[in-house]
Design an enzyme around this catalytic site. Structure first.
Site, PDB file in Angstrom:
ATOM      1  N   GLY A 190       0.835  -1.114   0.051  1.00 37.08           N
ATOM      2  CA  GLY A 190       0.122  -0.139   0.030  1.00 37.08           C
ATOM      3  C   GLY A 190       0.817   1.366   0.072  1.00 37.08           C
ATOM      4  O   GLY A 190       0.450   2.461   0.289  1.00 37.08           O
ATOM      5  N   GLU A 232       1.795  -8.916  -8.583  1.00 44.21           N
ATOM      6  CA  GLU A 232       2.181  -7.475  -9.023  1.00 44.21           C
ATOM      7  C   GLU A 232       3.446  -7.656  -9.893  1.00 44.21           C
ATOM      8  O   GLU A 232       4.754  -8.206  -9.464  1.00 44.21           O
ATOM      9  CB  GLU A 232       2.145  -6.715  -7.918  1.00 44.21           C
ATOM     10  CG  GLU A 232       0.906  -6.510  -7.027  1.00 44.21           C
ATOM     11  CD  GLU A 232       0.773  -5.256  -6.433  1.00 44.21           C
ATOM     12  OE1 GLU A 232       1.657  -4.529  -6.450  1.00 44.21           O
ATOM     13  OE2 GLU A 232      -0.227  -5.249  -5.794  1.00 44.21           O
ATOM     14  N   ARG A 279      -4.288 -11.890  -1.051  1.00 49.24           N
ATOM     15  CA  ARG A 279      -5.736 -11.565  -0.637  1.00 49.24           C
ATOM     16  C   ARG A 279      -6.461 -10.712  -1.574  1.00 49.24           C
ATOM     17  O   ARG A 279      -6.085 -10.604  -2.906  1.00 49.24           O
ATOM     18  CB  ARG A 279      -5.521 -10.338   0.565  1.00 49.24           C
ATOM     19  CG  ARG A 279      -4.813  -9.186   0.153  1.00 49.24           C
ATOM     20  CD  ARG A 279      -4.784  -8.026   0.926  1.00 49.24           C
ATOM     21  NE  ARG A 279      -3.817  -6.711   0.787  1.00 49.24           N
ATOM     22  CZ  ARG A 279      -3.688  -6.090  -0.230  1.00 49.24           C
ATOM     23  NH1 ARG A 279      -4.733  -6.166  -0.972  1.00 49.24           N
ATOM     24  NH2 ARG A 279      -2.741  -5.085  -0.245  1.00 49.24           N
TER      25      ARG A 279
END
Length: 662
Positions: A164, A275, A295
């Site tokens: 994040g 990613e 997740r």
């Protein structure tokens, strides 16, 4: 299928999971903190259990209380959402030990992918391409500095246990490395309880493209295509879209197969995202493994939009032991989808997070989940407060169209119909990003915002003339609504003969503006701004005004909040303040020499002490709010007269942190 699940999260993801569970006839249990006692996600579930104080460490991170709540309510499984405990292998294992199903991957997969350094070593063995860097366990600052020097600048420091954008800094020069490392370690320690970092080569003109994967307990694993998440600020995503513009079928297959290989390397089960950093070199693209999020992702709705699938339903079915509903050859891409994250923040002030009450919260018309033209995922309602305890995201706005151009146009319309009053948001900034040359032409990379900053920041799309005309019209309409039909009791300047003159004073864009309204005997209006008169005509219902000022005709929606009118038009939105000159007389002098907190949060550290001489732009203090650090700098040269707080103190927005003497 489960009869009842507990959702160990809050906000929009808790509401999102509850919606799918309701459709599947699965009962839900919410958990909530002190701050969330009346939150939307509490009402969205069938039952709710209080688990502690407002701070996450006192509630949403207290997994023993969450497990107790699940057992007490008879829940059979726990859905962790994203953030909080969603990637905590100890929590996943504790669920198993308590006889509960963790709706996510096995603890071993979370552990393997949870630490970026170890996961990259694992990916290297699985043949997944990696960015050059240091992924070792030794964390001595001198060693990390040497590794950065060896890799070559610019480098990227990243929290090994995080995500994040927290605990992440790009470093351009060797002399800046030590300070950036210390800041990353503090953020990582505060957010994840682990200050370990890795250091990687910072790829120039990178795109951030991720692959949605799904595995089951029967050995099946598929990829549900890609999402481009390149538009970022502070290494956090702003806009996400699927499919990625410019993606060839061959490249999609290569990336998808690499993502599946990564998932299979850890025997992955459930929803996950691999990613990649994609390096653009002319017409060529190379991709490198960055990390795997074990997740569901914030941006999963764009994948749902282009595939027509409900990924939360897939999560529940896989967790209940069912095989994946579809095989790889059955999956197809339909159209284009874009998601915009609407956040409580001020883009024109370095994206500082904002808190406050949603005095007005109006959303575009939306319907459905998969392939809906417009979809809104949120966990708030009008009147709710955005607190400093949690993430700054208010809502996710998702659109789907047959083409990217159609999706772009639809998203801009939906953002124009999103009206929020009570705190700063990024809605108008998002509209400017959509209109920028780079985004419109799909010239994407993670530096897009910096590259387009001339058109993204400090823009005023509405202008003083329209804003003042709308504010005057709103005032007159409100006055008419309070008065009777007797023409002699009216306050709008009506006369049986002659004219009436009325003065308005405004603050707009940091300057004082004067307006004079002349009302003729027939009720017609002339509005003069800074001495320039033009006819003003208007009519309105509720908050919406049909407005004509001079040759310009438009529709404006105006909400009055105290002295401020918030004006929303198709071209953009703005605020204009009505001034009472007597009430504001003398203000400003008391502000000299003050340095205040730009948002509520915690004082992390001071870089100066009383008596120190400082220069303009010098770092004075570090604050933490909404899980991010913010540096406070000197507005000018001076001497530190006094520090008014100590590290660790909580402060409110506007609190004076220290005094500077000229």
């Amino acid at each position: 299928m489960f009869r009842k699940i507990l959702i160990a999260n809050r906000g929009e993801i808790a509401c999102r999971v509850a919606a799918t569970a309701r459709r599947m006839a699965v009962r839900t249990v919410a958990v909530y903190s002190d701050a969330d006692a009346r939150a939307k996600h509490v009402e969205a579930c069938d039952e709710a259990v209080h688990i502690g104080g407002s701070a996450p460490k006192d509630s949403y991170l207290r997994w023993e209380r969450i497990i107790e709540a699940a057992k007490a309510t008879g829940a059979e499984a726990i859905h962790p959402g994203y953030g909080f405990l969603s990637e905590n292998e100890a929590f996943a294992q504790a669920c198993r030990d308590a006889g509960l199903v963790f709706i996510g991957p096995p603890p071993s997969a979370i552990q393997a992918m949870g630490l970026k350094a170890e996961s990259k070593q694992l990916m290297e063995k699985a043949g997944v391409p990696l960015v050059p860097g240091y992924h070792g366990s030794e964390q001595d600052p001198a060693l990390l500095q040497r590794e950065a020097d060896r890799i070559g600048y610019p480098v990227l420091i990243k929290a090994s246990a995080g995500g994040g954008g927290k605990g992440m800094r790009a470093v351009e020069r060797a002399e800046d490395f030590a300070a950036a490392l210390a800041s990353c370690q503090r953020e990582a320690r505060n957010s994840f309880g682990d200050e370990a970092v890795l250091v990687e080569k910072y790829v120039t003109r990178p795109r951030h493209i991720e692959i949605q994967v799904f595995g089951d307990t029967h050995g099946n694993c598929v990829y549900l295509f890609e999402r481009d998440c390149s538009v970022q600020r502070r290494h956090q995503k702003v806009l996400e879209e699927a499919p990625a513009p410019g993606m060839t079928e061959a490249m999609r297959r290569r990336m998808g197969e690499a993502a599946v290989a990564a998932a299979r390397a850890v025997n992955y089960v459930g929803a996950g995202t691999v990613e990649f950093i994609v390096e653009q070199r002319g017409g060529e693209m190379d991709f490198f493994f960055m990390e795997m999020n074990t997740r569901l992702q914030v941006e999963h709705p764009v994948t749902e939009a282009i595939t027509g699938l409900d990924l939360v339903e897939w999560q529940l079915r896989v967790a209940a032991g069912e095989p994946l509903p579809l095989k790889q050859e059955d999956l197809r891409i339909h159209g284009h989808a874009i998601e915009a994250r609407i956040c409580a923040e001020n883009p024109d002030n370095n994206f500082l997070p904002a808190t406050g009450t949603l005095r007005v919260y109006r959303k575009p018309r939306a319907a459905g989940f998969e392939r809906a033209p417009v979809r809104v995922d949120d966990g708030v309602r009008e009147g709710d407060a955005i607190s400093p305890f949690y993430d700054s995201m208010i809502a996710k706005l998702i659109v789907h169209g047959a083409t990217r151009a159609e999706a772009l146009a639809r998203l801009d319309e939906a953002l124009a119909a999103t009206h929020i009053v009570g705190l700063h948001t990024n809605v108008q900034f998002l509209r400017r990003v959509l209109a920028s040359r780079s985004f419109a032409q799909a010239d994407l990379d993670t530096a897009l915002i910096q590259r387009e900053q001339a058109v993204l920041f400090g823009q005023e799309p509405v202008g003083l003339e329209l804003a003042a005309a709308a504010a005057v019209a709103r005032t007159l309409l409100d006055e008419r609504a309070l008065e009777g039909t007797d023409p002699f009791s009216r306050r709008d300047g009506w006369r049986s003969h002659g004219t009436a003159l009325r003065r308005f004073d405004f603050e707009f864009g940091g300057r004082h503006a004067k307006a004079e309204l002349t009302t003729l005997h027939d009720g017609a209006h002339i509005l003069a701004l800074d001495g320039q008169p033009a006819p003003l005509a208007f009519r309105g219902e509720a908050d919406t005004i049909e407005l004509q000022y001079g040759p310009r005709r438009t529709r404006a929606t105006v909400y009055t909040d105290g002295e401020t009118d918030h004006v929303f038009t198709r071209d953009g939105a703005t605020q204009i303040v009505s001034l009472d000159l007597l009430a504001h007389a003398g203000e400003g002098a008391a502000e000299a020499g003050r340095l205040t907190a730009p948002m509520p949060g915690k004082v992390v550290s001071f870089a100066v002490k009383a008596g120190d001489k400082v220069s303009k732009g010098q770092a004075l203090a570090v604050m933490e709010a909404m899980k991010m650090e913010h540096t406070i700098v000197a507005p000018g040269d001076g001497t530190v007269a006094e520090l008014l707080y100590a590290p660790g103190d909580q402060v409110t927005e506007g609190a004076e942190l220290l005094k500077l003497a000229a």
